[in-house]
Write a protein that holds these residues in place. Structure first.
Motif, PDB file in Angstrom:
ATOM      1  N   ASN A 146       7.972 -15.405 -10.070  1.00  0.00           N
ATOM      2  CA  ASN A 146       8.621 -14.566  -9.068  1.00  0.00           C
ATOM      3  C   ASN A 146       9.145 -13.274  -9.680  1.00  0.00           C
ATOM      4  N   ALA A 147       9.744 -13.380 -10.869  1.00  0.00           N
ATOM      5  CA  ALA A 147      10.259 -12.185 -11.537  1.00  0.00           C
ATOM      6  C   ALA A 147       9.125 -11.208 -11.837  1.00  0.00           C
ATOM      7  N   TRP A 148       7.975 -11.737 -12.256  1.00  0.00           N
ATOM      8  CA  TRP A 148       6.841 -10.864 -12.584  1.00  0.00           C
ATOM      9  C   TRP A 148       6.270 -10.211 -11.332  1.00  0.00           C
ATOM     10  N   ILE A 149       6.072 -10.976 -10.275  1.00  0.00           N
ATOM     11  CA  ILE A 149       5.393 -10.423  -9.101  1.00  0.00           C
ATOM     12  C   ILE A 149       6.272  -9.418  -8.363  1.00  0.00           C
ATOM     13  N   PHE A 150       7.599  -9.547  -8.514  1.00  0.00           N
ATOM     14  CA  PHE A 150       8.499  -8.593  -7.861  1.00  0.00           C
ATOM     15  C   PHE A 150       8.804  -7.383  -8.739  1.00  0.00           C
ATOM     16  N   ALA A 151       8.327  -7.410  -9.961  1.00  0.00           N
ATOM     17  CA  ALA A 151       8.646  -6.321 -10.884  1.00  0.00           C
ATOM     18  C   ALA A 151       8.014  -4.999 -10.459  1.00  0.00           C
ATOM     19  N   SER A 152       6.864  -5.057  -9.774  1.00  0.00           N
ATOM     20  CA  SER A 152       6.209  -3.818  -9.356  1.00  0.00           C
ATOM     21  C   SER A 152       5.187  -4.102  -8.262  1.00  0.00           C
ATOM     22  N   ALA A 153       4.913  -3.071  -7.464  1.00  0.00           N
ATOM     23  CA  ALA A 153       3.874  -3.187  -6.435  1.00  0.00           C
ATOM     24  C   ALA A 153       2.507  -3.376  -7.090  1.00  0.00           C
ATOM     25  N   GLU A 154       2.319  -2.791  -8.283  1.00  0.00           N
ATOM     26  CA  GLU A 154       1.056  -2.940  -9.005  1.00  0.00           C
ATOM     27  C   GLU A 154       0.780  -4.406  -9.328  1.00  0.00           C
ATOM     28  N   ASN A 155       1.828  -5.134  -9.741  1.00  0.00           N
ATOM     29  CA  ASN A 155       1.650  -6.566 -10.018  1.00  0.00           C
ATOM     30  C   ASN A 155       1.209  -7.322  -8.774  1.00  0.00           C
ATOM     31  N   ARG A 156       1.817  -6.997  -7.642  1.00  0.00           N
ATOM     32  CA  ARG A 156       1.457  -7.689  -6.403  1.00  0.00           C
ATOM     33  C   ARG A 156       0.024  -7.376  -5.984  1.00  0.00           C
ATOM     34  N   ARG A 157      -0.394  -6.114  -6.140  1.00  0.00           N
ATOM     35  CA  ARG A 157      -1.772  -5.749  -5.789  1.00  0.00           C
ATOM     36  C   ARG A 157      -2.773  -6.454  -6.701  1.00  0.00           C
ATOM     37  N   GLU A 158      -2.482  -6.492  -8.001  1.00  0.00           N
ATOM     38  CA  GLU A 158      -3.409  -7.134  -8.937  1.00  0.00           C
ATOM     39  C   GLU A 158      -3.474  -8.639  -8.709  1.00  0.00           C
ATOM     40  N   TRP A 159      -2.353  -9.230  -8.275  1.00  0.00           N
ATOM     41  CA  TRP A 159      -2.352 -10.661  -7.963  1.00  0.00           C
ATOM     42  C   TRP A 159      -3.312 -10.952  -6.810  1.00  0.00           C
ATOM     43  N   GLU A 160      -3.241 -10.172  -5.737  1.00  0.00           N
ATOM     44  CA  GLU A 160      -4.139 -10.372  -4.593  1.00  0.00           C
ATOM     45  C   GLU A 160      -5.592 -10.161  -5.000  1.00  0.00           C
ATOM     46  N   LYS A 161      -5.854  -9.101  -5.799  1.00  0.00           N
ATOM     47  CA  LYS A 161      -7.225  -8.816  -6.229  1.00  0.00           C
ATOM     48  C   LYS A 161      -7.767  -9.936  -7.102  1.00  0.00           C
ATOM     49  N   THR A 162      -6.927 -10.495  -7.959  1.00  0.00           N
ATOM     50  CA  THR A 162      -7.367 -11.575  -8.845  1.00  0.00           C
ATOM     51  C   THR A 162      -7.761 -12.810  -8.047  1.00  0.00           C
ATOM     52  N   CYS A 163      -6.941 -13.161  -7.056  1.00  0.00           N
ATOM     53  CA  CYS A 163      -7.267 -14.319  -6.216  1.00  0.00           C
ATOM     54  C   CYS A 163      -8.558 -14.099  -5.437  1.00  0.00           C
TER      55      CYS A 163
ATOM     56  N   HIS B 191      12.796  -0.873  17.080  1.00  0.00           N
ATOM     57  CA  HIS B 191      13.841   0.152  17.120  1.00  0.00           C
ATOM     58  C   HIS B 191      14.159   0.619  15.705  1.00  0.00           C
ATOM     59  N   GLY B 192      14.691   1.845  15.600  1.00  0.00           N
ATOM     60  CA  GLY B 192      14.997   2.410  14.298  1.00  0.00           C
ATOM     61  C   GLY B 192      13.816   3.185  13.742  1.00  0.00           C
ATOM     62  N   SER B 193      13.682   3.185  12.418  1.00  0.00           N
ATOM     63  CA  SER B 193      12.593   3.894  11.744  1.00  0.00           C
ATOM     64  C   SER B 193      12.228   3.157  10.470  1.00  0.00           C
ATOM     65  N   ILE B 194      10.931   3.105  10.170  1.00  0.00           N
ATOM     66  CA  ILE B 194      10.471   2.473   8.937  1.00  0.00           C
ATOM     67  C   ILE B 194       9.375   3.319   8.305  1.00  0.00           C
ATOM     68  N   GLU B 195       9.198   3.120   7.014  1.00  0.00           N
ATOM     69  CA  GLU B 195       8.085   3.736   6.298  1.00  0.00           C
ATOM     70  C   GLU B 195       7.199   2.615   5.779  1.00  0.00           C
ATOM     71  N   ALA B 196       5.951   2.597   6.217  1.00  0.00           N
ATOM     72  CA  ALA B 196       4.989   1.586   5.791  1.00  0.00           C
ATOM     73  C   ALA B 196       4.016   2.213   4.813  1.00  0.00           C
ATOM     74  N   SER B 197       3.838   1.586   3.659  1.00  0.00           N
ATOM     75  CA  SER B 197       2.940   2.130   2.645  1.00  0.00           C
ATOM     76  C   SER B 197       1.951   1.073   2.179  1.00  0.00           C
ATOM     77  N   SER B 198       0.770   1.542   1.805  1.00  0.00           N
ATOM     78  CA  SER B 198      -0.286   0.702   1.263  1.00  0.00           C
ATOM     79  C   SER B 198      -1.088   1.555   0.297  1.00  0.00           C
ATOM     80  N   LEU B 199      -2.172   1.008  -0.223  1.00  0.00           N
ATOM     81  CA  LEU B 199      -3.032   1.794  -1.102  1.00  0.00           C
ATOM     82  C   LEU B 199      -3.652   2.972  -0.370  1.00  0.00           C
ATOM     83  N   SER B 200      -3.678   2.912   0.962  1.00  0.00           N
ATOM     84  CA  SER B 200      -4.270   3.985   1.767  1.00  0.00           C
ATOM     85  C   SER B 200      -3.292   5.119   2.046  1.00  0.00           C
ATOM     86  N   GLY B 201      -2.035   4.950   1.671  1.00  0.00           N
ATOM     87  CA  GLY B 201      -1.060   6.014   1.890  1.00  0.00           C
ATOM     88  C   GLY B 201       0.179   5.510   2.600  1.00  0.00           C
TER      89      GLY B 201
END
Length: 320
Positions: free
Chosen positions: A36-53, A202-212
């Motif tokens: 959990n500590a590793w996967i939350f350390a960065s968005a890059e870790n989370r992306r590489e985890w999904e790609k690896t699976c 309601h409110g406002s959010i910013e959604a980000s992905s590899l596409s922007g």
């Protein structure tokens, strides 16, 4: 740029190592906490985890195809027998490891999740900061709070988030290739088989992905195609966002197959859709989740589809 590539390569290697460690230590709390500590350390870790699976899953599919060809050549040559056995074992292990991430409810999700729901169940989760999350059926949530961070990860399924405002500590939600940054707002996040959908109430959010990145206003719906990385946007009635909490499924221009996947979370039987042309048909409507069989019928009847009850555990939806 070279530094970024090196970082990505390192994250990819670490993702592979974690896949193996999780498989070998499924009940180890120390491994879970470290992962959990590793996967939350960065968005890059989370992306590489999904790609690896995904890569491990692809290896398993390729192996199945190759085995059909190899069976016809058996007996002609054994020159690469040893290498073939090693490759087969490697692919088999990879497929087994990948099932941790893709089978549901998977071992990996059980290890990670702080909160889960089953078929037809919903659950309200009050967070320490005053925020509230309502988990939809067949869903799982992981908390990621620290002294400097408010956040959660939607591991699977669907959830409606009502986030308490704290300008000094924004709230972050990760799930299905999307990272959503908020201050105080209400929104719905739905992780389908191949797509992730966020809708702002309601409110406002910013959604980000590899596409922007996109900033959403109330009534905005953003859909990420996780296969292609493509983003599409639409507008809906705010009253329909999170309508599943009241037993209604509101759909705007979605494929029947995707809608059936939503209804599946409420249905105790497995729903099969062998008719791909029917599954690809786009629909708009509101369906009653309290009566999933009736919802299936209302969904497909206008397009010549029929729902066949094979048993208490199986429904087949098709035009034939």
């Amino acid at each position: 740029m070279a530094f970024e590539n090196d970082t990505s390569a390192s994250a990819a290697d670490e993702a592979t190592e974690w896949l193996i460690r999780v498989r070998e230590n499924p009940e180890n709390d120390e491994v879970r906490d470290a992962f959990n500590a590793w996967i939350f350390a960065s968005a890059e870790n989370r992306r590489e985890w999904e790609k690896t699976c995904q890569a491990w899953r692809a290896v398993g599919v390729a192996r199945t195809s190759r085995s059909r060809v190899a069976s016809g050549q058996r007996g002609r040559t054994n020159s690469h027998g040893a290498k073939s056995k090693i490759a087969t074992a490697f692919a088999t292990a990879g497929l087994a490891l990948c099932l941790i991430a893709f089978a549901g409810p998977s071992m990996l999700i059980r290890m990670q999740a702080d909160y889960q729901t089953g078929t037809g169940q919903t659950r309200s989760v009050d967070l320490a900061d005053g925020s509230r999350v309502i988990l939809g059926p067949d869903s799982a949530l992981l908390l990621a709070f620290s002294d400097s961070r408010r956040g959660v990860v939607l591991l699977k399924g669907q959830a409606f988030f009502d986030i308490a405002r704290d300008e000094n500590k924004p709230f972050e939600v990760d799930g299905g290739g999307l990272t959503i940054a908020v201050l105080g707002t209400g929104f719905d996040l739905d992780l389908g088989e191949n797509r992730s959908v966020v809708a702002l109430a309601h409110g406002s959010i910013e959604a980000s992905s590899l596409s922007g990145q996109r900033v959403l206003a109330p009534g905005d719906v953003l859909t990420l195609d996780r296969h292609t990385g493509g983003i599409s946007e639409a507008k809906v009635d705010v009253a329909d966002i999170g309508a599943w909490r009241e037993g209604r499924l509101a759909v705007v221009n979605q494929p029947i197959g995707a809608v059936i996947a939503e209804i599946q979370r409420y249905h105790p039987a497995w729903i099969s859709v062998p008719d791909q042309s029917l599954a690809d048909q786009k629909v708009t409507g509101i369906y009653d989740l309290k009566a999933p069989d009736e919802a299936l019928g209302a969904l497909v009847d206008p397009y010549g589809g029929k729902v066949r009850k094979i048993s208490a555990y199986l429904r087949i939806v098709s035009r034939f």
